[in-house]
Design an enzyme around this catalytic site. Structure first.
Site, mmCIF file in Angstrom:
data_model
loop_
_atom_site.group_PDB
_atom_site.id
_atom_site.type_symbol
_atom_site.label_atom_id
_atom_site.label_comp_id
_atom_site.label_asym_id
_atom_site.label_seq_id
_atom_site.Cartn_x
_atom_site.Cartn_y
_atom_site.Cartn_z
ATOM 1 C CB SER A 188 -0.976 -0.023 1.237
ATOM 2 O OG SER A 188 -0.263 -0.033 2.263
ATOM 3 C CG HIS A 189 2.529 3.235 2.574
ATOM 4 N ND1 HIS A 189 1.721 2.405 3.439
ATOM 5 C CD2 HIS A 189 2.157 4.297 2.876
ATOM 6 C CE1 HIS A 189 1.455 3.225 4.338
ATOM 7 N NE2 HIS A 189 1.247 4.629 3.802
ATOM 8 C CG HIS A 204 2.669 13.453 5.152
ATOM 9 N ND1 HIS A 204 2.830 12.021 4.909
ATOM 10 C CD2 HIS A 204 3.639 14.002 5.827
ATOM 11 C CE1 HIS A 204 3.862 11.881 5.459
ATOM 12 N NE2 HIS A 204 4.288 12.863 6.419
ATOM 13 N NE ARG A 220 -11.641 7.556 2.365
ATOM 14 C CZ ARG A 220 -12.894 7.902 2.346
ATOM 15 N NH1 ARG A 220 -13.438 7.708 3.364
ATOM 16 N NH2 ARG A 220 -13.487 8.352 1.092
ATOM 17 C CD GLU A 238 -7.593 -4.034 4.338
ATOM 18 O OE1 GLU A 238 -8.025 -5.164 4.094
ATOM 19 O OE2 GLU A 238 -6.430 -3.686 4.027
ATOM 20 C CG HIS A 240 -12.213 5.878 26.014
ATOM 21 N ND1 HIS A 240 -12.472 4.567 26.491
ATOM 22 C CD2 HIS A 240 -11.408 6.114 27.019
ATOM 23 C CE1 HIS A 240 -11.656 3.942 27.464
ATOM 24 N NE2 HIS A 240 -10.921 5.195 27.899
ATOM 25 N N PRO A 281 7.352 -5.195 15.793
ATOM 26 C CG PRO A 281 6.597 -2.808 17.228
ATOM 27 C CD PRO A 281 7.307 -4.096 17.103
ATOM 28 C CD GLN A 284 9.924 -10.292 14.452
ATOM 29 O OE1 GLN A 284 9.718 -9.798 15.403
ATOM 30 N NE2 GLN A 284 10.040 -11.764 14.304
#
Lengths: 338, 338
Positions: free
Chosen positions: A49-50, A122, A188, A190, A231, A308, A310
């Site tokens: 996605s990037h 961005h 979004r 997804e 929250h 995170p 890996q």
């Protein structure tokens, strides 16, 4: 994805494609390298996605006149521990690269420093920026608002952006500890994929335009995304709005969406980056304490949990040899744009 | 709670009770005021779990010799933007109060500053500290590890603390925007309450000692809590371990629990506080941008969502008139300790 359905590109071919598409659509040479670098990094780390997928956003934003293609970033060294970079309407990457040396210098001199980037477009992940700081031995935090697509917890309508938060911690002799996640329950894109596939979405992702929970992707896109973690995620999302918005004199996600005015371009506004030098608090004893951090990481991986980033780092070791697989139809679309 | 089952105390009576209990158990006079202040603030804001209830923890920690009752905090002005306070084994409150003026001074001079508190015993909420910074017009962030009770996402055993994160943003002429939450799915005390009541706990709170999800409170307490928000909350919890642990030369939650050595005292270790002056980035234009932040808050409350500390601030206006209701049995237990 069978061989027929995909093409495999070397990282050099990915780079050539990214450079060609960006140049063809009028991006100034000074921006092409930094913008392409984040896209290449995305493919290299198998963050589809990037990766080159984002070239479509870039082209759309360039064609819509929603980015200044030849913007020249200007650095303002505000205080011994702060700096601002005016991106002047250009993509964030060149502004970040322009401010980076001074941010590093201030963080080393003061122990902590913050950089506000203003008036930037961005579209990228934050981890490439985080890693350019951990590469220099610094701890890094970054966040940015986006467009108002996300409802606050207990609310009924979009107000927050997907508002990513990213953090990095340098590790001696290894990949850094890096996370980078949206404060929305899900990206979004997804939900868009579910809509295209005609599939229902899980509960907890969206509410409809009346503020009711929905598993219908179309209704969710017309309504609002929810934050992750109820929250608590909502509170973090508000924090991002504040510290990468008004604190640095830039837009909230609602203001960014209003500025977009229906163009569906990438978000426009500010980004906040904080860098901390481990030697700041601890001086010569920093190395010994960084070693204790390694025990924490061992405690995570030792019980079968993942760090995170890996999977990204594993892909990074694979793709220089094996190349990057890209859906054929999508590759042809991009090749036509180059 | 009927009138028979509870007593109603004025805030002055709460203060007198807190002072008497702390003095009776040997806490030095310099600490009594700051420690009692957070307990009084808890009752005033109707945060029962951070009110006089915490006096029991204090007494247990004092009696167990797990806090230095007459510790004298020492400030080290590390750099123009950093300071450390050595709490010398005492409760965190006096160390925070001792470092606060210099943190404020550095934040105003540099735009951003960070304070590391070391070797402190921490049992309180973070919002009283956050509010002492927002009261001075500063933006504040704070976090602290605790004891290792929480498993990383995808893991099977305790490694992280409940690791709270707190943030505050000053609002002109009104209550600040403040949040303060554990990065665990729930407070450990909440599970304890279910255990006592023999009630099952919701899914997503805990895993058992074998690492399997459980709704049995007893099994959950013997296993591990989960983080809020899955892998995102887990990443944030790891960040707290790092920046309020090794970064400032202090313990992780696993180290704190080892230090406790079965005493079941309050967590021991460090705390990181970052303060940012809104005038740092923006100078004289800060007020105008702070006003745009008000539009964000209006956007939250205008759609029926709550601001994070809204209920606390409402209670704060009520209790000076109406007093604080405390379960009678609990009051009698405390009165016997005073």
């Amino acid at each position: 994805m069978s061989a027929d359905e995909s093409v495999t590109l070397t990282l050099q071919q990915v780079a050539d494609l990214a450079h060609a598409v960006l140049r063809r659509h009028g991006l100034a040479e000074a921006h092409v390298g930094p913008v392409a670098a984040t896209i290449i990094a995305g493919e290299r780390d198998e963050c589809a996605s990037h990766g080159v997928y984002r070239l479509l956003n870039c082209v759309h934003t360039l064609n819509g006149g929603k980015v200044v293609p030849d913007a020249v970033p200007v650095v303002d060294p505000v205080s011994p521990a702060l700096l601002r970079v005016d991106a002047a309407g250009g993509f964030a990457q060149l502004a970040f690269a322009t401010g980076l040396p001074l941010l590093v210098e201030k963080a080393r001199a003061m122990g902590i420093a913050a950089m506000g980037i203003n008036r930037c477009v961005h579209f990228a992940a934050l981890w490439p920026e985080i890693e350019s700081l951990t590469d220099q031995g610094l701890i890094a935090f970054a966040c940015t608002p986006s467009h108002a697509w996300v409802a606050p917890a207990g609310g009924t309508s979009p107000l927050f952006g997907t508002n990513p938060i990213a953090f990095g911690w340098p590790r001696p002799g290894g990949d850094p500890f890096v996370f980078d996640f949206a404060t929305s329950a899900v990206a979004r894109g997804e939900i868009e994929l579910h809509r295209r596939a005609g599939k229902p979405i899980p509960e907890g992702w969206t509410i409809d335009a009346q503020g009711h929970p929905t598993t219908d992707a179309e209704a969710g896109l017309a309504g609002a995304l929810l934050t992750f973690g109820g929250h608590k995620g909502s509170a973090l999302s508000a924090m991002v709005e504040l510290i990468a918005g008004p604190l640095i004199g830039d837009m909230t996600s609602a203001e960014s969406l209003a500025h977009d005015d229906g163009a569906k371009a990438s978000p426009y506004g500010g980004e906040l980056i904080i860098a901390i030098d481990p030697a700041g608090f601890l001086g010569a004893t920093a190395a010994e304490h960084m070693q204790r951090a390694e025990a924490l990481f061992d405690g995570i991986t030792g019980q079968g949990a993942r760090l995170p980033s890996q999977r990204r780092f594993a892909a990074r070791r694979r793709t220089p040899e094996q190349g990057c697989r890209i859906p054929r139809a999508f590759y042809e679309e991009l090749a036509a744009l180059s």
